[in-house]
Design a protein around this motif. Structure first.
Motif, PDB file in Angstrom:
ATOM      1  N   GLU A  84       0.822  -1.203   0.000  1.00  0.00           N
ATOM      2  CA  GLU A  84       0.000   0.000   0.000  1.00  0.00           C
ATOM      3  C   GLU A  84       0.869   1.272   0.000  1.00  0.00           C
ATOM      4  N   GLN A  85       2.037   1.166   0.673  1.00  0.00           N
ATOM      5  CA  GLN A  85       2.931   2.313   0.851  1.00  0.00           C
ATOM      6  C   GLN A  85       3.589   2.793  -0.447  1.00  0.00           C
ATOM      7  N   VAL A  86       3.620   1.901  -1.449  1.00  0.00           N
ATOM      8  CA  VAL A  86       4.287   2.264  -2.704  1.00  0.00           C
ATOM      9  C   VAL A  86       3.313   3.014  -3.604  1.00  0.00           C
ATOM     10  N   GLY A  87       3.645   4.278  -3.911  1.00  0.00           N
ATOM     11  CA  GLY A  87       2.795   5.074  -4.788  1.00  0.00           C
ATOM     12  C   GLY A  87       3.067   4.755  -6.245  1.00  0.00           C
ATOM     13  N   ILE A  88       4.331   4.803  -6.617  1.00  0.00           N
ATOM     14  CA  ILE A  88       4.728   4.491  -7.993  1.00  0.00           C
ATOM     15  C   ILE A  88       6.055   3.727  -7.958  1.00  0.00           C
ATOM     16  N   PHE A  89       6.327   3.021  -9.030  1.00  0.00           N
ATOM     17  CA  PHE A  89       7.656   2.436  -9.205  1.00  0.00           C
ATOM     18  C   PHE A  89       8.518   3.390 -10.030  1.00  0.00           C
ATOM     19  N   GLU A  90       9.759   3.530  -9.610  1.00  0.00           N
ATOM     20  CA  GLU A  90      10.737   4.316 -10.373  1.00  0.00           C
ATOM     21  C   GLU A  90      11.818   3.316 -10.779  1.00  0.00           C
ATOM     22  N   VAL A  91      11.864   2.992 -12.050  1.00  0.00           N
ATOM     23  CA  VAL A  91      12.703   1.891 -12.516  1.00  0.00           C
ATOM     24  C   VAL A  91      14.029   2.425 -13.061  1.00  0.00           C
ATOM     25  N   ASN A  92      15.082   2.088 -12.345  1.00  0.00           N
ATOM     26  CA  ASN A  92      16.419   2.564 -12.717  1.00  0.00           C
ATOM     27  C   ASN A  92      16.969   1.686 -13.829  1.00  0.00           C
ATOM     28  N   VAL A  93      17.125   2.250 -15.023  1.00  0.00           N
ATOM     29  CA  VAL A  93      17.629   1.438 -16.142  1.00  0.00           C
ATOM     30  C   VAL A  93      19.090   1.760 -16.457  1.00  0.00           C
ATOM     31  N   SER A  94      19.798   2.329 -15.453  1.00  0.00           N
ATOM     32  CA  SER A  94      21.214   2.648 -15.658  1.00  0.00           C
ATOM     33  C   SER A  94      22.137   1.477 -15.295  1.00  0.00           C
ATOM     34  N   GLY A 135      26.631  -6.457 -20.733  1.00  0.00           N
ATOM     35  CA  GLY A 135      26.963  -5.478 -19.694  1.00  0.00           C
ATOM     36  C   GLY A 135      26.577  -4.064 -20.036  1.00  0.00           C
ATOM     37  N   MET A 136      26.011  -3.833 -21.226  1.00  0.00           N
ATOM     38  CA  MET A 136      25.587  -2.475 -21.575  1.00  0.00           C
ATOM     39  C   MET A 136      24.348  -2.116 -20.753  1.00  0.00           C
ATOM     40  N   ALA A 137      24.290  -0.882 -20.284  1.00  0.00           N
ATOM     41  CA  ALA A 137      23.156  -0.482 -19.453  1.00  0.00           C
ATOM     42  C   ALA A 137      21.863  -0.540 -20.267  1.00  0.00           C
ATOM     43  N   PHE A 138      20.789  -1.007 -19.623  1.00  0.00           N
ATOM     44  CA  PHE A 138      19.470  -1.077 -20.290  1.00  0.00           C
ATOM     45  C   PHE A 138      19.079   0.288 -20.847  1.00  0.00           C
ATOM     46  N   PRO A 146      17.284   2.217 -26.842  1.00  0.00           N
ATOM     47  CA  PRO A 146      15.817   2.334 -26.811  1.00  0.00           C
ATOM     48  C   PRO A 146      15.112   0.980 -26.708  1.00  0.00           C
ATOM     49  N   ALA A 147      15.607  -0.023 -27.414  1.00  0.00           N
ATOM     50  CA  ALA A 147      14.932  -1.330 -27.409  1.00  0.00           C
ATOM     51  C   ALA A 147      15.022  -1.975 -26.027  1.00  0.00           C
ATOM     52  N   SER A 148      16.184  -1.882 -25.381  1.00  0.00           N
ATOM     53  CA  SER A 148      16.342  -2.483 -24.049  1.00  0.00           C
ATOM     54  C   SER A 148      15.503  -1.741 -23.017  1.00  0.00           C
ATOM     55  N   ALA A 149      15.482  -0.408 -23.098  1.00  0.00           N
ATOM     56  CA  ALA A 149      14.688   0.384 -22.152  1.00  0.00           C
ATOM     57  C   ALA A 149      13.207   0.049 -22.320  1.00  0.00           C
ATOM     58  N   ALA A 150      12.795  -0.128 -23.555  1.00  0.00           N
ATOM     59  CA  ALA A 150      11.395  -0.490 -23.830  1.00  0.00           C
ATOM     60  C   ALA A 150      11.089  -1.885 -23.301  1.00  0.00           C
ATOM     61  N   ALA A 151      12.045  -2.789 -23.431  1.00  0.00           N
ATOM     62  CA  ALA A 151      11.836  -4.167 -22.960  1.00  0.00           C
ATOM     63  C   ALA A 151      11.636  -4.176 -21.442  1.00  0.00           C
ATOM     64  N   VAL A 152      12.426  -3.388 -20.707  1.00  0.00           N
ATOM     65  CA  VAL A 152      12.266  -3.306 -19.251  1.00  0.00           C
ATOM     66  C   VAL A 152      10.886  -2.729 -18.927  1.00  0.00           C
ATOM     67  N   THR A 153      10.515  -1.684 -19.628  1.00  0.00           N
ATOM     68  CA  THR A 153       9.225  -1.034 -19.388  1.00  0.00           C
ATOM     69  C   THR A 153       8.080  -2.031 -19.559  1.00  0.00           C
TER      70      THR A 153
END
Lengths: 303, 242
Positions: free
Chosen positions: A120-130, A138-141, A145-152
């Motif tokens: 209940e305490q969590v309002g939103i998720f903030e997803v660190n893709v760095s 080993g490349m950061a997500f 764009p494709a990797s960041a979208a895949a995480v999303t």
């Protein structure tokens, strides 16, 4: 009476000021100093699936108008955050928090979000893709764009809470990454993470940080953050939490004019533990000075 | 932790590199072994410095000029003010000392032992002090410790003053109930290996905040991960992992 409230994906905050992940622990150190319920919210220390000690020390280096850190996501892991840290935080903070989550594979991200989704305490998720993608060389997500979208997409599939993707500034075209996240269903964006930097000690002729490189934060990066928020605001239709070197109520207003709906304050907390409290306190007077009655109306006002 | 604006009362060199600064202001310190974190104009991060002595309305710090921050401090004059976060860290626990604790300091690790020594004396204990330096020119606070009426042994690595060698050479044959120590890492390691009694060891690390928020100075111990700034800087001998 001025109105400082803002709304992130239907979640109303009394004010836009949110201590940034990694600079506020789980809030207790600050709750000993002042009533942290004056804050809009707070972003908890980046949480990974398993406990992490992080990088070897030194992890911190002084820089012009800022600092480098290479803490390396030290945290007790999702289970302990859920069973120990969040309940302890609830005793001194009655508002919802931003749950900052990190991972080294798509499964990591989804498992952490699943573990915290029922809170209940969590309002939103903030997803660190760095973080580096261990299955992607080993490349950061967040640098592709494709990797960041895949995480999303992966995170969106396992939670009903709003998902904000925290973007890395260490990219050629942050707008392309922001667009990819929006198309993949992100509810919002959080930006910017730290800028990759390095210091070398001339006496030892070695990097100051044991990790060699670290993330640059502090007032020095504020203009970079404002520029990136401004550019991304033009390209997307989802809310942005702006951050990077914010140290005053004036900075909060500038970041909002660039396009931010809410604003995180990071490195400033480490040198002035009262920074966020003072920013919240000075906001109404600074709003009056600039003729702002309703703070939420200035988002993107510079465009 | 408390934020205090102190006024500099004194700021003068004790040796070529080590300076003493006396600050006036409220609320100096809870326990020996704690530190203050000092904001300096033009520097982003604060500078953590151990507390050497504390009175009702004053605080003494000894600092070594090693970089830009401490260089800047050495240029400050009496009357100038400093924004300081004080009462940081856990400090030494004197309850465990026994009757004959040994205080072992190396270089700028010596200062926090001074307030500790005063407190132990106040509790009716009989501390003795061993301090180590590289050379005779670097020795400071020998007279101040002697003025407290405690036995003091000074060791210099080059033999130019006192016992020739390291603090561990001066420790040979000394009986004690407990050890309190502060100094460079190699010295702490050597004291640990050379002693068969328990003790408390004060560590140094580069810090971000100094009050436990950033995880910049974490270390692993047998009792779990600890933050040098908040759970330390003093660790129990039994928990240390080298």
């Amino acid at each position: 009476m001025v109105d400082t409230s803002v709304t992130l994906s239907g979640w109303r905050l009394d004010n836009p000021v949110i201590p940034a992940s990694g600079t506020f622990g789980y809030g207790y150190e600050f709750a000993e100093l002042y009533d942290i319920n004056c804050l809009g919210s707070l972003s908890i220390k980046g949480t990974t699936l398993s406990p992490r000690f992080g990088n070897p020390t030194p992890r911190i280096a002084e820089c012009p108008s800022g600092m480098l850190n290479a803490v390396g996501l030290q945290n007790p892991g999702a289970e302990k955050v859920k069973t120990e840290e969040l309940p302890r935080l609830a005793k001194c903070f009655s508002k919802k928090v931003v749950a900052n989550v990190s991972g080294f594979s798509l499964d990591d991200y989804t498992e952490v979000c699943r573990a915290l989704d029922g809170e209940e305490q969590v309002g939103i998720f903030e997803v660190n893709v760095s973080c580096p993608n261990v299955h992607g060389g080993g490349m950061a997500f967040g640098t592709d764009p494709a990797s960041a979208a895949a995480v999303t997409r992966a995170v969106k599939a396992v939670t009903t809470k709003p998902v904000y993707i925290k973007l890395s500034p260490n990219v050629t075209d942050i707008v392309a990454i922001a667009r990819a996240c929006e198309e993949a269903g992100a509810d919002g964006l959080s930006m910017i993470n730290t800028l990759l930097g390095m210091r070398i000690d001339p006496r030892t002729r070695r990097p100051v940080l044991a990790n060699r490189t670290g993330g640059y934060s502090g007032p020095a990066v504020f203009p970079v953050a404002v520029r990136m928020v401004y550019q991304v605001y033009e390209a997307v239709n989802i809310p942005i939490i702006g951050m990077g070197g914010v140290t005053s109520a004036r900075d909060v207003i500038e970041m909002m004019l660039a396009g931010a709906t809410a604003v995180e304050v990071g490195a400033a907390n480490l040198v002035d533990p009262f920074a966020c409290r003072d920013i919240v306190a000075e906001l109404p007077a600074v709003m009056k000075e600039y003729g702002i009655e309703k703070l939420s109306e200035i988002t993107g006002g510079a465009h | 932790m408390k934020q205090v604006v102190y006024t500099i009362r004194e700021n003068a060199p004790l040796t070529a590199k080590v300076w003493r600064m006396v600050l006036s202001g409220e609320c100096p310190c809870d326990r020996p072994g704690q530190f203050v974190n000092i904001r300096l104009a033009g520097k982003f991060l604060r500078r953590p410095i151990s507390v050497c002595d504390a009175g009702e309305d004053s605080l003494t710090i000894l600092y070594k000029v090693v970089g830009e921050g401490t260089e800047q401090m050495s240029g400050m004059r009496p009357g100038e003010t400093l924004d300081v976060l004080t009462r940081l860290g856990n400090g030494y626990d004197t309850a465990k000392s026994g009757q004959n604790p040994l205080l072992v300091g190396g270089g700028v690790g010596v200062p926090p032992l001074y307030l500790l020594c005063k407190q132990l004396l106040g509790e009716g204990k009989k501390p003795r002090v061993i301090m180590g330096f590289n050379t005779s020119d670097e020795v400071f606070y020998e007279d101040e410790f002697r003025a407290l009426g405690v036995p003091v042994t000074v060791a210099t690595a080059d033999g130019s003053y006192g016992v020739r060698g390291f603090v561990t050479d001066a420790m040979k044959g000394v009986d004690c109930s407990y050890i309190y120590t502060c100094g460079p890492l190699p010295m702490l390691r050597a004291v640990y290996a050379a002693s068969d009694v328990s003790g408390q060891y004060s560590f140094e690390e580069r810090m971000g905040c100094g009050f436990g928020a950033c995880m910049g100075c974490s270390c692993k111990t047998k009792y779990g991960n600890k933050r040098i700034c908040k759970d330390g800087p003093v660790l129990e001998k039994e928990e240390i992992i080298w």
